[in-house]
Motif scaffolding. Sequence first.
Motif, PDB file in Angstrom:
ATOM      1  N   LEU A  84       4.074   5.518  -5.461  1.00  4.62           N
ATOM      2  CA  LEU A  84       4.082   5.517  -6.929  1.00  4.62           C
ATOM      3  C   LEU A  84       3.083   6.536  -7.474  1.00  4.62           C
ATOM      4  N   THR A  85       1.932   6.647  -6.821  1.00  5.47           N
ATOM      5  CA  THR A  85       0.948   7.645  -7.249  1.00  5.47           C
ATOM      6  C   THR A  85       1.502   9.053  -7.113  1.00  5.47           C
ATOM      7  N   ALA A 102       0.831  -1.206   0.000  1.00  5.75           N
ATOM      8  CA  ALA A 102       0.000   0.000   0.000  1.00  5.75           C
ATOM      9  C   ALA A 102       0.867   1.259   0.000  1.00  5.75           C
ATOM     10  N   GLU A 103       1.941   1.248   0.822  1.00  4.65           N
ATOM     11  CA  GLU A 103       2.844   2.404   0.836  1.00  4.65           C
ATOM     12  C   GLU A 103       3.530   2.587  -0.512  1.00  4.65           C
ATOM     13  N   ALA A 104       3.935   1.480  -1.132  1.00  2.00           N
ATOM     14  CA  ALA A 104       4.581   1.583  -2.448  1.00  2.00           C
ATOM     15  C   ALA A 104       3.605   2.125  -3.490  1.00  2.00           C
ATOM     16  N   ALA A 160       2.375  11.755 -10.166  1.00  6.00           N
ATOM     17  CA  ALA A 160       1.885  13.136 -10.189  1.00  6.00           C
ATOM     18  C   ALA A 160       3.044  14.123 -10.287  1.00  6.00           C
ATOM     19  N   ALA A 161       4.133  13.847  -9.533  1.00 11.70           N
ATOM     20  CA  ALA A 161       5.298  14.730  -9.598  1.00 11.70           C
ATOM     21  C   ALA A 161       5.927  14.718 -10.985  1.00 11.70           C
ATOM     22  N   LEU A 162       5.997  13.532 -11.595  1.00 12.34           N
ATOM     23  CA  LEU A 162       6.570  13.444 -12.946  1.00 12.34           C
ATOM     24  C   LEU A 162       5.708  14.189 -13.958  1.00 12.34           C
ATOM     25  N   ARG A 163       4.370  14.109 -13.786  1.00 13.92           N
ATOM     26  CA  ARG A 163       3.505  14.864 -14.698  1.00 13.92           C
ATOM     27  C   ARG A 163       3.715  16.372 -14.534  1.00 13.92           C
ATOM     28  N   ARG A 164       3.875  16.805 -13.278  1.00 16.51           N
ATOM     29  CA  ARG A 164       4.121  18.233 -13.066  1.00 16.51           C
ATOM     30  C   ARG A 164       5.453  18.645 -13.678  1.00 16.51           C
TER      31      ARG A 164
END
Length: 246
Positions: free
Chosen positions: A93-94, A87-89, A98-102
């Motif tokens: 990853l989510t 769950a933490e992974a 999101a950071a990569l999209r930004r």
Amino acid sequence: MMGYPRYAFDLRFDAASPGLPAAGPPVFAPGGPGPVVAADPDPPDPPVHTDDALRAAAAEAEARGFAAGFEAGRADGIAAATAGAQAEAAAALTVLKAALRRIARRMESVTAAMEADAAAVMAALVRRMAPGLAALGAGPAMERLAAEALRAARTSPVLDIRVRPEAAASLQAHLAGLACADGFAGRLAVTGDPALGRGAIRAEWAAGSLTHDPSTVEAAIAALAERALDAVRVEIVTETHRNDHA
């Protein structure tokens, strides 16, 4: 166990059972302190479950239960830890996606800004270089246009050509030789006009005229560069708006 019933309830207990010898008088051992009791012909079975055996069985069962509980707890703990780590992974990853999209949107904006800067620099260079390029070919272009006017005015009585004052004498000498070669019999007048720009020429004869001004070409080049720069700006604004609402 023997093959006859131990108790027969239709008989007296003090009477002899069938097939058994009657009980005799007590037997006293010689020199002994008292009578010797006769051995029981059918002694009871020895106890199977003694206290020690029961305690040992209970301890064994307890040890087995503890081991089974320990293994079950260990398996549950590993499963819970694995599920928590997964769950933490997934959450990490989510966040990373999101950071990569930004970052990607930011890089697109930076790239668009760099393209705009490059387009602005290119437009500035074109505007800066256009006069120099026009001046570089002004002399040959002016001579070529004057020769075309001379051929077009071959039958005219007068050919009046105006150029910058510093270019009039050299152009007059150049056209004098061409006039004889082309059969021009009229009067050729090359006059200096300070109002004309560098490389500009204006020719007039009876049947027509010819005009060329490099400044108009420079203005056209500058306008073309500005339109290209405006198109890049519009594209950047559109892309930025799209990234902001992605």
